[in-house]
Design a protein around this motif. Structure first.
Motif, PDB file in Angstrom:
ATOM      1  N   ARG A  43      18.706  68.883   1.265  1.00  0.00           N
ATOM      2  CA  ARG A  43      18.648  67.428   1.205  1.00  0.00           C
ATOM      3  C   ARG A  43      20.045  66.795   1.310  1.00  0.00           C
ATOM      4  O   ARG A  43      20.950  67.134   0.558  1.00  0.00           O
ATOM      5  CB  ARG A  43      17.970  67.017  -0.117  1.00  0.00           C
ATOM      6  CG  ARG A  43      17.851  65.528  -0.357  1.00  0.00           C
ATOM      7  CD  ARG A  43      17.007  64.849   0.699  1.00  0.00           C
ATOM      8  NE  ARG A  43      15.598  65.169   0.575  1.00  0.00           N
ATOM      9  CZ  ARG A  43      14.721  64.417  -0.086  1.00  0.00           C
ATOM     10  NH1 ARG A  43      15.100  63.325  -0.697  1.00  0.00           N
ATOM     11  NH2 ARG A  43      13.455  64.770  -0.136  1.00  0.00           N
ATOM     12  N   ARG A 310      -0.229  60.389  -9.413  1.00  0.00           N
ATOM     13  CA  ARG A 310      -0.408  60.335  -7.945  1.00  0.00           C
ATOM     14  C   ARG A 310       0.738  59.564  -7.297  1.00  0.00           C
ATOM     15  O   ARG A 310       1.297  58.652  -7.906  1.00  0.00           O
ATOM     16  CB  ARG A 310      -1.720  59.640  -7.591  1.00  0.00           C
ATOM     17  CG  ARG A 310      -2.936  60.357  -8.129  1.00  0.00           C
ATOM     18  CD  ARG A 310      -4.197  59.862  -7.437  1.00  0.00           C
ATOM     19  NE  ARG A 310      -5.354  60.473  -8.063  1.00  0.00           N
ATOM     20  CZ  ARG A 310      -6.072  59.883  -9.015  1.00  0.00           C
ATOM     21  NH1 ARG A 310      -5.781  58.666  -9.400  1.00  0.00           N
ATOM     22  NH2 ARG A 310      -7.095  60.499  -9.560  1.00  0.00           N
ATOM     23  N   ILE A 312       1.916  56.909  -4.355  1.00  0.00           N
ATOM     24  CA  ILE A 312       1.294  55.826  -3.596  1.00  0.00           C
ATOM     25  C   ILE A 312       1.736  55.981  -2.147  1.00  0.00           C
ATOM     26  O   ILE A 312       2.914  55.747  -1.824  1.00  0.00           O
ATOM     27  CB  ILE A 312       1.741  54.455  -4.128  1.00  0.00           C
ATOM     28  CG1 ILE A 312       1.573  54.421  -5.643  1.00  0.00           C
ATOM     29  CG2 ILE A 312       1.033  53.340  -3.373  1.00  0.00           C
ATOM     30  CD1 ILE A 312       0.469  53.617  -6.199  1.00  0.00           C
ATOM     31  N   PRO A 313       0.825  56.383  -1.273  1.00  0.00           N
ATOM     32  CA  PRO A 313       1.237  56.621   0.118  1.00  0.00           C
ATOM     33  C   PRO A 313       1.723  55.336   0.787  1.00  0.00           C
ATOM     34  O   PRO A 313       1.226  54.253   0.501  1.00  0.00           O
ATOM     35  CB  PRO A 313      -0.049  57.119   0.798  1.00  0.00           C
ATOM     36  CG  PRO A 313      -0.977  57.480  -0.295  1.00  0.00           C
ATOM     37  CD  PRO A 313      -0.618  56.633  -1.472  1.00  0.00           C
ATOM     38  N   HIS A 317      10.938  56.281   0.573  1.00  0.00           N
ATOM     39  CA  HIS A 317      11.507  56.940   1.753  1.00  0.00           C
ATOM     40  C   HIS A 317      12.675  57.810   1.324  1.00  0.00           C
ATOM     41  O   HIS A 317      13.400  57.476   0.381  1.00  0.00           O
ATOM     42  CB  HIS A 317      11.988  55.907   2.782  1.00  0.00           C
ATOM     43  CG  HIS A 317      12.110  56.481   4.156  1.00  0.00           C
ATOM     44  ND1 HIS A 317      13.267  57.088   4.594  1.00  0.00           N
ATOM     45  CD2 HIS A 317      11.220  56.561   5.170  1.00  0.00           C
ATOM     46  CE1 HIS A 317      13.075  57.503   5.839  1.00  0.00           C
ATOM     47  NE2 HIS A 317      11.840  57.204   6.214  1.00  0.00           N
ATOM     48  N   LEU A 358       6.461  49.759  -8.741  1.00  0.00           N
ATOM     49  CA  LEU A 358       7.192  51.018  -8.498  1.00  0.00           C
ATOM     50  C   LEU A 358       8.556  50.982  -9.185  1.00  0.00           C
ATOM     51  O   LEU A 358       9.017  51.994  -9.723  1.00  0.00           O
ATOM     52  CB  LEU A 358       7.353  51.284  -6.996  1.00  0.00           C
ATOM     53  CG  LEU A 358       6.056  51.575  -6.227  1.00  0.00           C
ATOM     54  CD1 LEU A 358       6.322  51.723  -4.735  1.00  0.00           C
ATOM     55  CD2 LEU A 358       5.370  52.833  -6.747  1.00  0.00           C
ATOM     56  N   ASP A 372       4.359  53.930   7.539  1.00  0.00           N
ATOM     57  CA  ASP A 372       2.978  54.389   7.418  1.00  0.00           C
ATOM     58  C   ASP A 372       2.099  53.447   6.601  1.00  0.00           C
ATOM     59  O   ASP A 372       0.872  53.565   6.634  1.00  0.00           O
ATOM     60  CB  ASP A 372       2.946  55.792   6.799  1.00  0.00           C
ATOM     61  CG  ASP A 372       3.456  56.831   7.780  1.00  0.00           C
ATOM     62  OD1 ASP A 372       3.294  56.614   9.000  1.00  0.00           O
ATOM     63  OD2 ASP A 372       4.009  57.845   7.337  1.00  0.00           O
TER      64      ASP A 372
HETATM   65  C1  LIG Z   1       8.659  59.496   1.155  1.00  0.00           C
HETATM   66  C2  LIG Z   1       8.912  60.301  -0.116  1.00  0.00           C
HETATM   67  C3  LIG Z   1       8.358  61.741   0.106  1.00  0.00           C
HETATM   68  C4  LIG Z   1      10.410  60.355  -0.403  1.00  0.00           C
HETATM   69  O1  LIG Z   1      10.605  61.223  -1.498  1.00  0.00           O
HETATM   70  P1  LIG Z   1      11.982  61.235  -2.296  1.00  0.00           P
HETATM   71  O2  LIG Z   1      13.126  61.175  -1.364  1.00  0.00           O
HETATM   72  O3  LIG Z   1      11.912  62.391  -3.226  1.00  0.00           O
HETATM   73  O4  LIG Z   1      11.925  59.856  -3.073  1.00  0.00           O
HETATM   74  P2  LIG Z   1      12.666  59.458  -4.412  1.00  0.00           P
HETATM   75  O5  LIG Z   1      13.998  60.130  -4.500  1.00  0.00           O
HETATM   76  O6  LIG Z   1      12.625  57.984  -4.525  1.00  0.00           O
HETATM   77  O7  LIG Z   1      11.729  60.114  -5.526  1.00  0.00           O
HETATM   78  C5  LIG Z   1      12.051  59.996  -6.904  1.00  0.00           C
HETATM   79  C6  LIG Z   1      10.792  60.147  -7.706  1.00  0.00           C
HETATM   80  O8  LIG Z   1       9.917  59.051  -7.395  1.00  0.00           O
HETATM   81  C7  LIG Z   1       8.653  59.526  -6.967  1.00  0.00           C
HETATM   82  N1  LIG Z   1       8.141  58.683  -5.897  1.00  0.00           N
HETATM   83  C8  LIG Z   1       8.757  58.348  -4.728  1.00  0.00           C
HETATM   84  N2  LIG Z   1       7.936  57.592  -3.973  1.00  0.00           N
HETATM   85  C9  LIG Z   1       6.797  57.450  -4.686  1.00  0.00           C
HETATM   86  C10 LIG Z   1       5.569  56.786  -4.426  1.00  0.00           C
HETATM   87  N3  LIG Z   1       5.341  56.160  -3.274  1.00  0.00           N
HETATM   88  N4  LIG Z   1       4.608  56.837  -5.354  1.00  0.00           N
HETATM   89  C11 LIG Z   1       4.808  57.483  -6.521  1.00  0.00           C
HETATM   90  N5  LIG Z   1       5.950  58.162  -6.809  1.00  0.00           N
HETATM   91  C12 LIG Z   1       6.916  58.126  -5.900  1.00  0.00           C
HETATM   92  C13 LIG Z   1       8.958  60.914  -6.406  1.00  0.00           C
HETATM   93  O9  LIG Z   1       7.769  61.708  -6.381  1.00  0.00           O
HETATM   94  C14 LIG Z   1       9.989  61.407  -7.381  1.00  0.00           C
HETATM   95  O10 LIG Z   1       9.308  61.780  -8.581  1.00  0.00           O
HETATM   96  P3  LIG Z   1       9.803  63.054  -9.457  1.00  0.00           P
HETATM   97  O11 LIG Z   1      11.232  62.758  -9.797  1.00  0.00           O
HETATM   98  O12 LIG Z   1       8.875  63.040 -10.628  1.00  0.00           O
HETATM   99  O13 LIG Z   1       9.641  64.235  -8.555  1.00  0.00           O
HETATM  100  C15 LIG Z   1       8.206  59.639  -1.321  1.00  0.00           C
HETATM  101  O14 LIG Z   1       8.690  58.334  -1.479  1.00  0.00           O
HETATM  102  C16 LIG Z   1       6.699  59.645  -1.196  1.00  0.00           C
HETATM  103  O15 LIG Z   1       6.054  60.633  -1.557  1.00  0.00           O
HETATM  104  N6  LIG Z   1       6.100  58.529  -0.694  1.00  0.00           N
HETATM  105  C17 LIG Z   1       4.690  58.455  -0.486  1.00  0.00           C
HETATM  106  C18 LIG Z   1       4.262  59.243   0.755  1.00  0.00           C
HETATM  107  C19 LIG Z   1       4.671  58.565   2.048  1.00  0.00           C
HETATM  108  O16 LIG Z   1       4.607  57.363   2.192  1.00  0.00           O
HETATM  109  N7  LIG Z   1       5.101  59.373   3.025  1.00  0.00           N
HETATM  110  C20 LIG Z   1       5.518  58.866   4.327  1.00  0.00           C
HETATM  111  C21 LIG Z   1       7.003  58.855   4.410  1.00  0.00           C
HETATM  112  S1  LIG Z   1       7.594  58.134   5.906  1.00  0.00           S
END
Ligand SMILES: CC(C)(COP(=O)(O)OP(=O)(O)OC[C@H]1O[C@@H](n2cnc3c(N)ncnc32)[C@H](O)[C@@H]1OP(=O)(O)O)[C@@H](O)C(=O)NCCC(=O)NCCS
Length: 442
Positions: A43, A310, A312-313, A317, A358, A372
């Protein structure tokens, strides 16, 4: 062909810039890598140079330096069309310059010459079990086209290294030309009666996909395709599909092998498949209420989702720290073309409520929507309701970027990629301050 000429013209300067960096600054340190980065998906480690696009955390993607609003404003469009031609976008990605209308048309016309899908590829798709995932069919079909690779043939004939990019570009044009037809063949065979409109020579590359699947609301859906294929074309060089493509391409695998490998990465639930999850979630929210939910009801719903662990999709990012401009562009499209669509209205209300919820968690780095959060809503509105197909649409667009990266990697003679792995014991010795007991080759 115009792209060859333009790349040949700017290539000497690009080669000089890269040579200067490598010869005059070869030991300059770009970044350090920590153990946590190694164990957490490399990362943030800056492992790649990719000049086609760059994701700015606050502005979003820049394609050859241009933001999404700039690209939408500056690229040429067909008379009567609101959104630009993909041919102009491909010119921008490949040739590093905004095209004139004629230059964009030249790419479009070149594509028209190579749109037809060979019979053996159609037969191969038709011979598969109907329940095959459309991304599997898409990847297989790209592989089946590989038999015509010009690069693979010329390489065997002893092609000069400095010319590798030329047949790679020829292959790229031939492959990208076929993507709308390929996607339409897969769509119609899997979800419709299998018959397909022949491409319409009066339409552009993007509009032709809408035409070939015979969308009932063709004109608006053509416009959506123009916007969608433009927005998803690239997202810098180190996401799963782009990095996969770079790695495979670095072995001098041709563009078909490279693009199919990238599509296999895109097919993963953590990458391109995420868009179908977003629409599923949105429909779940929609179906959880008897009438259109108020802001308070939505806030309670979201808090319950988060409390039960869960995600939230559509929100958050890995790189962006603001609302994704690709979301905003499609949001504006929906505001204009489908303001009364209830799912779109739900997207709006969620957007009003969710960022604050959030933020309450205190851990989510980007509480704003990504692309998305709205992609599927638009496709759904226009009757493309087969969720598992959405990643194919994403792939059609993304191969534009992937092939541009691949051509430039060849043009700049990037070598085979070969980083180094360590063992757990080696890391344990290093953190204990002991020297490596096994020599690590650099
Ligand atoms: C996109 C994504 C994978 C990025 O992950 P990331 O870089 O690890 O994001 P962050 O650093 O902000 O995450 C910090 C924490 O917040 C959580 N988090 C981030 N986005 C979240 C969301 N949409 N809903 C709930 N929790 C979320 C992470 O799971 C992480 O939790 P943890 O510390 O308990 O593991 C993440 O935001 C996500 O899962 N989003 C939803 C799925 C999605 O929209 N995917 C399409 C991406 S283009």
């Amino acid at each position: 062909m115009i792209l060859h000429d333009r790349i040949a013209e700017i290539l000497p300067d690009w080669r000089n810039r890269v040579n200067r960096l490598v010869t005059e600054h070869r030991d300059f340190k770009v970044c350090d890598v920590t153990i946590s980065q190694i164990y957490q998906g490399i990362r943030g480690v800056q492992i790649q140079v990719a000049d086609i696009s760059y994701v700015d955390p606050y502005e979003g993607i820049r394609l050859r330096g241009y933001t999404i609003p700039e690209v939408l404003e500056k690229l040429p469009r067909l008379p009567g069309c609101e959104f630009p031609m993909a041919g102009g976008l491909y010119f921008l990605l490949m040739a590093d310059a905004l095209p004139t209308f004629e230059e964009a048309m030249e790419v479009e016309n070149e594509w028209k010459k190579h749109m037809e899908i060979p019979r053996h590829v159609v037969n191969m798709i038709h011979s598969m079990p109907r329940e095959t995932h459309p991304m599997t069919l898409f990847s297989q079909a790209i592989m089946a086209l590989q038999v015509d690779s010009i690069f693979a043939r010329q390489y065997l004939d002893g092609l000069t290294k400095t010319d590798y990019w030329k047949p790679t570009l020829d292959d790229s044009i031939r492959l990208t030309a076929k993507l709308p037809s390929l996607a339409a063949i897969i769509y119609n065979w899997k979800y419709r009666n299998g018959e397909i409109n022949a491409p319409n020579p009066d339409l552009d590359w993007s509009g032709n996909f809408a035409y070939m699947i015979e969308n009932p609301n063709n004109h608006e859906y053509e416009e959506l395709c123009r916007l969608f294929f433009l927005l998803h074309s690239d997202h810098e060089g180190a996401n799963v599909s782009a990095h996969t493509a770079h790695l495979v391409n670095s072995a001098l695998s041709d563009i078909y092998l490279t693009s199919a490998a990238a599509m296999n990465g895109l097919a993963g639930p953590l990458h391109g498949l995420a868009n179908q999850e977003c629409l599923r979630w949105l429909l779940k929210v929609y179906n959880s209420f008897e009438s259109f939910p108020s802001k308070d009801e939505l806030a309670d719903f979201a808090r319950r989702e988060l409390k039960s662990g869960r995600v939230i999709p559509g929100y958050g990012h890995a790189v962006l720290r603001t609302t994704d401009p690709r979301f905003t562009a499609q949001f504006e499209f929906a505001r204009k073309y489908l303001p009364d669509d209830e799912l779109y209205q739900l997207v709006c209300r969620i957007y009003e409520v969710l960022p604050d919820i959030l933020k309450e968690t205190g851990k989510i780095k980007n509480p704003y929507p990504n692309v998305d959060a709205i992609n599927g809503t638009l496709q759904y509105h226009y009757g493309v309701r087969e969720f598992d197909f959405y990643t194919v649409l994403f792939g059609v667009s993304r191969i534009l970027g992937i092939t541009a990266h691949a051509v430039w990697a060849r043009a700049l003679n990037k070598p085979i990629e070969r980083p180094k792995s360590l063992t757990t014991a080696m890391l344990e010795e290093r953190v204990a301050g002991k020297p490596d007991t096994i020599e690590v080759a650099m």
